[in-house]
Design a protein around this motif. Structure first.
Motif, PDB file in Angstrom:
ATOM      1  N   ALA A 113       0.854  -1.185   0.000  1.00 58.76           N
ATOM      2  CA  ALA A 113       0.000   0.000   0.000  1.00 58.76           C
ATOM      3  C   ALA A 113       0.890   1.235   0.000  1.00 58.76           C
ATOM      4  O   ALA A 113       1.755   1.380   0.869  1.00 58.76           O
ATOM      5  CB  ALA A 113      -0.904   0.004   1.223  1.00 58.76           C
ATOM      6  N   THR A 114       0.696   2.103  -0.975  1.00 58.37           N
ATOM      7  CA  THR A 114       1.493   3.326  -1.061  1.00 58.37           C
ATOM      8  C   THR A 114       0.728   4.447  -0.384  1.00 58.37           C
ATOM      9  O   THR A 114      -0.437   4.718  -0.714  1.00 58.37           O
ATOM     10  CB  THR A 114       1.786   3.670  -2.529  1.00 58.37           C
ATOM     11  N   CYS A 115       1.385   5.091   0.578  1.00 56.70           N
ATOM     12  CA  CYS A 115       0.748   6.115   1.396  1.00 56.70           C
ATOM     13  C   CYS A 115       1.691   7.315   1.547  1.00 56.70           C
ATOM     14  O   CYS A 115       2.906   7.160   1.493  1.00 56.70           O
ATOM     15  CB  CYS A 115       0.432   5.571   2.787  1.00 56.70           C
ATOM     16  N   VAL A 116       1.113   8.486   1.789  1.00 59.47           N
ATOM     17  CA  VAL A 116       1.900   9.681   2.067  1.00 59.47           C
ATOM     18  C   VAL A 116       1.988   9.837   3.585  1.00 59.47           C
ATOM     19  O   VAL A 116       0.975  10.049   4.254  1.00 59.47           O
ATOM     20  CB  VAL A 116       1.270  10.932   1.426  1.00 59.47           C
ATOM     21  N   VAL A 117       3.200   9.733   4.120  1.00 61.18           N
ATOM     22  CA  VAL A 117       3.412   9.844   5.565  1.00 61.18           C
ATOM     23  C   VAL A 117       3.405  11.318   5.955  1.00 61.18           C
ATOM     24  O   VAL A 117       4.147  12.127   5.398  1.00 61.18           O
ATOM     25  CB  VAL A 117       4.747   9.189   5.973  1.00 61.18           C
ATOM     26  N   THR A 118       2.549  11.666   6.911  1.00 63.45           N
ATOM     27  CA  THR A 118       2.502  13.045   7.401  1.00 63.45           C
ATOM     28  C   THR A 118       3.197  13.188   8.748  1.00 63.45           C
ATOM     29  O   THR A 118       3.645  14.268   9.099  1.00 63.45           O
ATOM     30  CB  THR A 118       1.047  13.540   7.517  1.00 63.45           C
ATOM     31  N   ALA A 119       3.291  12.097   9.504  1.00 60.49           N
ATOM     32  CA  ALA A 119       3.984  12.120  10.793  1.00 60.49           C
ATOM     33  C   ALA A 119       4.325  10.695  11.201  1.00 60.49           C
ATOM     34  O   ALA A 119       3.656   9.744  10.807  1.00 60.49           O
ATOM     35  CB  ALA A 119       3.111  12.762  11.866  1.00 60.49           C
ATOM     36  N   ALA A 120       5.394  10.569  11.970  1.00 57.73           N
ATOM     37  CA  ALA A 120       5.786   9.269  12.525  1.00 57.73           C
ATOM     38  C   ALA A 120       6.460   9.528  13.860  1.00 57.73           C
ATOM     39  O   ALA A 120       7.229  10.489  14.004  1.00 57.73           O
ATOM     40  CB  ALA A 120       6.725   8.541  11.573  1.00 57.73           C
ATOM     41  N   GLU A 121       6.166   8.684  14.832  1.00 53.86           N
ATOM     42  CA  GLU A 121       6.703   8.886  16.178  1.00 53.86           C
ATOM     43  C   GLU A 121       7.057   7.542  16.810  1.00 53.86           C
ATOM     44  O   GLU A 121       6.235   6.627  16.826  1.00 53.86           O
ATOM     45  CB  GLU A 121       5.669   9.609  17.037  1.00 53.86           C
ATOM     46  N   GLY A 122       8.271   7.446  17.328  1.00 60.03           N
ATOM     47  CA  GLY A 122       8.677   6.266  18.071  1.00 60.03           C
ATOM     48  C   GLY A 122       8.032   6.278  19.441  1.00 60.03           C
ATOM     49  O   GLY A 122       7.986   7.311  20.103  1.00 60.03           O
ATOM     50  N   GLU A 123       7.509   5.132  19.863  1.00 60.60           N
ATOM     51  CA  GLU A 123       6.826   5.057  21.158  1.00 60.60           C
ATOM     52  C   GLU A 123       6.839   3.632  21.675  1.00 60.60           C
ATOM     53  O   GLU A 123       7.300   2.711  21.007  1.00 60.60           O
ATOM     54  CB  GLU A 123       5.374   5.546  21.021  1.00 60.60           C
ATOM     55  N   ILE A 124       6.330   3.473  22.874  1.00 57.72           N
ATOM     56  CA  ILE A 124       6.155   2.140  23.452  1.00 57.72           C
ATOM     57  C   ILE A 124       4.673   1.824  23.378  1.00 57.72           C
ATOM     58  O   ILE A 124       3.838   2.559  23.886  1.00 57.72           O
ATOM     59  CB  ILE A 124       6.653   2.081  24.908  1.00 57.72           C
ATOM     60  N   GLY A 125       4.348   0.740  22.702  1.00 54.88           N
ATOM     61  CA  GLY A 125       2.956   0.331  22.559  1.00 54.88           C
ATOM     62  C   GLY A 125       2.679  -0.890  23.402  1.00 54.88           C
ATOM     63  O   GLY A 125       3.596  -1.556  23.892  1.00 54.88           O
ATOM     64  N   SER A 126       1.416  -1.188  23.569  1.00 55.20           N
ATOM     65  CA  SER A 126       1.053  -2.369  24.339  1.00 55.20           C
ATOM     66  C   SER A 126       0.087  -3.216  23.531  1.00 55.20           C
ATOM     67  O   SER A 126      -0.600  -2.734  22.647  1.00 55.20           O
ATOM     68  CB  SER A 126       0.416  -1.978  25.672  1.00 55.20           C
ATOM     69  N   SER A 127       0.067  -4.495  23.847  1.00 52.95           N
ATOM     70  CA  SER A 127      -0.837  -5.413  23.172  1.00 52.95           C
ATOM     71  C   SER A 127      -1.417  -6.365  24.201  1.00 52.95           C
ATOM     72  O   SER A 127      -0.870  -6.553  25.278  1.00 52.95           O
ATOM     73  CB  SER A 127      -0.083  -6.198  22.096  1.00 52.95           C
TER      74      SER A 127
END
Length: 143
Positions: free
Chosen positions: A51-65
Motif C-alpha cells: 500500500a502506497t501512502c503519504v506519511v505526514t507524521a511518525a513517532e517512536g513510542e512504546i505500545g502495548s498489546s
C-alpha cells in the motif's frame, strides 16, 4: 400415570428450545471472538499487500498489546500517520535504540510503500474505530 401427564406443555417446550438456541448462539459468538482474532492475524500474515501512502507524521513510542486471554505486553513501535491510508503501526524490527531513527526516516521519505495485511488494510476504518492498529510488516521508499 397417564400419557397426558408425561407430555410437556407446548409453552415449556418452546421455552426449552429458546434456551438451547440462546446457548448455541452464545457459544458461537464466543468462538468467533476468541478464534476470529487469531484467524484474522493468520490471514494477514498469509496475504500481504503493498500500500502506497503519504506519511505526514511518525513517532517512536512504546505500545502495548493484549492476547485473547487478556495477557498483555509492551513493545517498541513506530506510530505512523498517513494522509491517505490512516494510522499505521510498525513493530517488526523496532527497538528502543532505533525507533526514533525509523520515525525520522519515514517522515523524510514522504510517499512510502508499506507491506500490510490485506484484511486489516481493507477494513482499516473499522479497526481504527475499535482502537485496533493496522500493523505494518515492512516499508520501502516509493519510487
Amino acid at each position: 400415570m397417564t400419557t397426558s401427564q408425561n407430555q410437556v406443555k407446548p409453552g415449556r417446550r418452546r421455552g426449552r428450545v429458546l434456551v438451547i438456541l440462546m446457548l448455541i448462539v452464545m457459544a458461537l459468538v464466543t468462538v468467533i471472538i476468541v478464534g476470529g482474532a487469531s484467524a484474522w492475524r493468520a490471514y494477514d500474515r498469509a496475504h500481504v499487500i503493498a500500500a502506497t501512502c503519504v506519511v505526514t507524521a511518525a513517532e517512536g513510542e512504546i505500545g502495548s498489546s493484549t492476547s485473547g486471554k487478556g495477557i498483555g505486553s509492551s513493545a517498541d513501535q513506530v506510530a505512523i500517520t498517513t494522509k491517505d491510508c490512516g494510522p499505521l503501526v510498525l513493530r517488526r524490527g523496532v527497538t528502543a535504540d532505533n525507533r526514533d531513527q525509523i520515525a525520522a526516516t519515514l517522515e523524510a521519505q514522504g510517499r512510502t510503500t508499506f507491506d500490510v495485511g490485506a484484511a486489516s488494510f481493507r477494513f482499516r476504518e473499522a479497526l481504527v474505530s475499535v482502537r485496533e492498529p493496522v500493523v505494518v510488516f515492512g516499508f520501502r521508499k516509493h519510487l
